[in-house]
Design a protein around this motif. Sequence first.
Motif, PDB file in Angstrom:
ATOM      1  N   ARG A 299      11.269 -16.760  -3.311  1.00  0.00           N
ATOM      2  CA  ARG A 299      11.941 -15.462  -3.316  1.00  0.00           C
ATOM      3  C   ARG A 299      11.215 -14.589  -4.341  1.00  0.00           C
ATOM      4  O   ARG A 299      11.113 -14.944  -5.511  1.00  0.00           O
ATOM      5  N   TRP A 300      10.686 -13.438  -3.879  1.00  0.00           N
ATOM      6  CA  TRP A 300       9.860 -12.586  -4.725  1.00  0.00           C
ATOM      7  C   TRP A 300      10.605 -11.311  -5.117  1.00  0.00           C
ATOM      8  O   TRP A 300      11.301 -10.702  -4.296  1.00  0.00           O
ATOM      9  N   TYR A 301      10.421 -10.900  -6.372  1.00  0.00           N
ATOM     10  CA  TYR A 301      10.958  -9.641  -6.886  1.00  0.00           C
ATOM     11  C   TYR A 301       9.773  -8.791  -7.352  1.00  0.00           C
ATOM     12  O   TYR A 301       9.002  -9.214  -8.219  1.00  0.00           O
ATOM     13  N   ASP A 302       9.635  -7.597  -6.770  1.00  0.00           N
ATOM     14  CA  ASP A 302       8.462  -6.766  -7.031  1.00  0.00           C
ATOM     15  C   ASP A 302       8.842  -5.470  -7.743  1.00  0.00           C
ATOM     16  O   ASP A 302       9.825  -4.815  -7.383  1.00  0.00           O
TER      17      ASP A 302
ATOM     18  N   SER B  60       0.830  -1.202   0.000  1.00  0.00           N
ATOM     19  CA  SER B  60       0.000   0.000   0.000  1.00  0.00           C
ATOM     20  C   SER B  60       0.868   1.257   0.000  1.00  0.00           C
ATOM     21  O   SER B  60       0.603   2.213  -0.750  1.00  0.00           O
ATOM     22  N   LYS B  61       1.919   1.268   0.814  1.00  0.00           N
ATOM     23  CA  LYS B  61       2.800   2.435   0.864  1.00  0.00           C
ATOM     24  C   LYS B  61       3.520   2.635  -0.462  1.00  0.00           C
ATOM     25  O   LYS B  61       3.696   3.761  -0.927  1.00  0.00           O
ATOM     26  N   ALA B  62       3.953   1.530  -1.074  1.00  0.00           N
ATOM     27  CA  ALA B  62       4.641   1.626  -2.365  1.00  0.00           C
ATOM     28  C   ALA B  62       3.703   2.129  -3.454  1.00  0.00           C
ATOM     29  O   ALA B  62       4.070   2.969  -4.278  1.00  0.00           O
ATOM     30  N   LEU B  63       2.480   1.636  -3.471  1.00  0.00           N
ATOM     31  CA  LEU B  63       1.498   2.035  -4.470  1.00  0.00           C
ATOM     32  C   LEU B  63       1.122   3.507  -4.325  1.00  0.00           C
ATOM     33  O   LEU B  63       0.803   4.185  -5.301  1.00  0.00           O
ATOM     34  N   GLU B  64       1.163   4.007  -3.094  1.00  0.00           N
ATOM     35  CA  GLU B  64       0.810   5.401  -2.822  1.00  0.00           C
ATOM     36  C   GLU B  64       2.016   6.328  -2.912  1.00  0.00           C
ATOM     37  O   GLU B  64       1.907   7.535  -2.680  1.00  0.00           O
ATOM     38  N   GLY B  65       3.207   5.761  -3.239  1.00  0.00           N
ATOM     39  CA  GLY B  65       4.403   6.579  -3.387  1.00  0.00           C
ATOM     40  C   GLY B  65       5.062   6.963  -2.083  1.00  0.00           C
ATOM     41  O   GLY B  65       5.932   7.844  -2.046  1.00  0.00           O
ATOM     42  N   GLN B  66       4.684   6.320  -0.971  1.00  0.00           N
ATOM     43  CA  GLN B  66       5.229   6.666   0.340  1.00  0.00           C
ATOM     44  C   GLN B  66       6.489   5.862   0.682  1.00  0.00           C
ATOM     45  O   GLN B  66       7.201   6.199   1.634  1.00  0.00           O
ATOM     46  N   ASP B  67       6.762   4.821  -0.065  1.00  0.00           N
ATOM     47  CA  ASP B  67       7.906   3.974   0.227  1.00  0.00           C
ATOM     48  C   ASP B  67       8.301   3.222  -1.037  1.00  0.00           C
ATOM     49  O   ASP B  67       7.533   3.162  -2.000  1.00  0.00           O
ATOM     50  N   GLU B  68       9.502   2.628  -1.032  1.00  0.00           N
ATOM     51  CA  GLU B  68       9.954   1.836  -2.161  1.00  0.00           C
ATOM     52  C   GLU B  68       9.818   0.351  -1.847  1.00  0.00           C
ATOM     53  O   GLU B  68       9.842  -0.059  -0.684  1.00  0.00           O
ATOM     54  N   LEU B  69       9.667  -0.433  -2.903  1.00  0.00           N
ATOM     55  CA  LEU B  69       9.615  -1.878  -2.728  1.00  0.00           C
ATOM     56  C   LEU B  69      11.023  -2.414  -2.490  1.00  0.00           C
ATOM     57  O   LEU B  69      11.993  -1.905  -3.069  1.00  0.00           O
ATOM     58  N   PRO B  70      11.169  -3.434  -1.640  1.00  0.00           N
ATOM     59  CA  PRO B  70      12.499  -4.016  -1.416  1.00  0.00           C
ATOM     60  C   PRO B  70      13.020  -4.694  -2.681  1.00  0.00           C
ATOM     61  O   PRO B  70      12.252  -5.049  -3.579  1.00  0.00           O
ATOM     62  N   GLU B  71      14.336  -4.878  -2.763  1.00  0.00           N
ATOM     63  CA  GLU B  71      14.942  -5.512  -3.921  1.00  0.00           C
ATOM     64  C   GLU B  71      14.380  -6.919  -4.110  1.00  0.00           C
ATOM     65  O   GLU B  71      14.085  -7.334  -5.232  1.00  0.00           O
ATOM     66  N   PHE B  72      14.245  -7.647  -3.019  1.00  0.00           N
ATOM     67  CA  PHE B  72      13.589  -8.954  -3.048  1.00  0.00           C
ATOM     68  C   PHE B  72      13.128  -9.289  -1.634  1.00  0.00           C
ATOM     69  O   PHE B  72      13.553  -8.661  -0.657  1.00  0.00           O
ATOM     70  N   ILE B  73      12.264 -10.251  -1.526  1.00  0.00           N
ATOM     71  CA  ILE B  73      11.761 -10.699  -0.234  1.00  0.00           C
ATOM     72  C   ILE B  73      11.526 -12.199  -0.296  1.00  0.00           C
ATOM     73  O   ILE B  73      11.035 -12.718  -1.298  1.00  0.00           O
TER      74      ILE B  73
END
Length: 253
Positions: A226-229, A198-211
């Motif tokens: 292992r997910w890449y977003d 939600s924060k990433a979609l709203e521009g409040q945060d960046e997505l991690p390199e992977f999780i």
Amino acid sequence: MQDRDKVLIVDDEQAIVELMGLYLRSDYEVIPAYSGKEALDKVKSEKPDIILLDVMMPDMNGYEVCRVLKTSVETQFLPVVMVTALSGKDDRIKGIEVGADEFLGKPVNRLELVTRVRSLLRIKHLQDKILAERNEAMNYLDVAGFIVFVIDNDMKIHLVNSKGNDVLGYGEFELIGHDFINLLVPEEERTNLREKFSKALEGQDELPEFIELPAITKDGNEIPMRWYDTLLKDNNGNVTGILRSGEDLSKFQ
């Protein structure tokens, strides 16, 4: 010689079917149908490129036929033109609600008919090209061995490749429209991941390199992943969703 586009004309009055067919026959292959049920049968057997659909038919009216077509994955992008003598605002709204692409009034004007058909077929061919390119890209990703999801701003699954369906145990269209997090993420991780997305979609945060986060299969098992977003954006820079690609880690264990 290039195959001609197929136009399915549906009306319980034979004279109307023949008249519209006469207007279009020089440029298209015309397929007649005289009831709603026959129209649905012809869609399956003839694979038309566009449908001219009468509203007032005795067995199954045009609204019902259109609703069936637009709620099916196989025919949701098939252009439907509602042809009707009804002129009320409520009738047009009802047509829009069931997914009609255009409207034509009776008696049909030849120039208007030909213009609408040509315009909608141009759009359909563009959609077909985009879908073909998307499918080709997804095939490459399948070969690469990655699970791929497209998730919209509401966390709903918009697209999944066949590798994803196979690994998680679902049929081709089973996952489409479901909430990715509620369905595929372990319960104890759902709140945290939804907040990050939600924060990433709203521009409040960046997505991690992977999780690294397990995925839940249809039968309830967990697969280590292992997910890449990556955020997806339209031509104007507006965020439209998340591209989530995953690598099955169980094969390394």
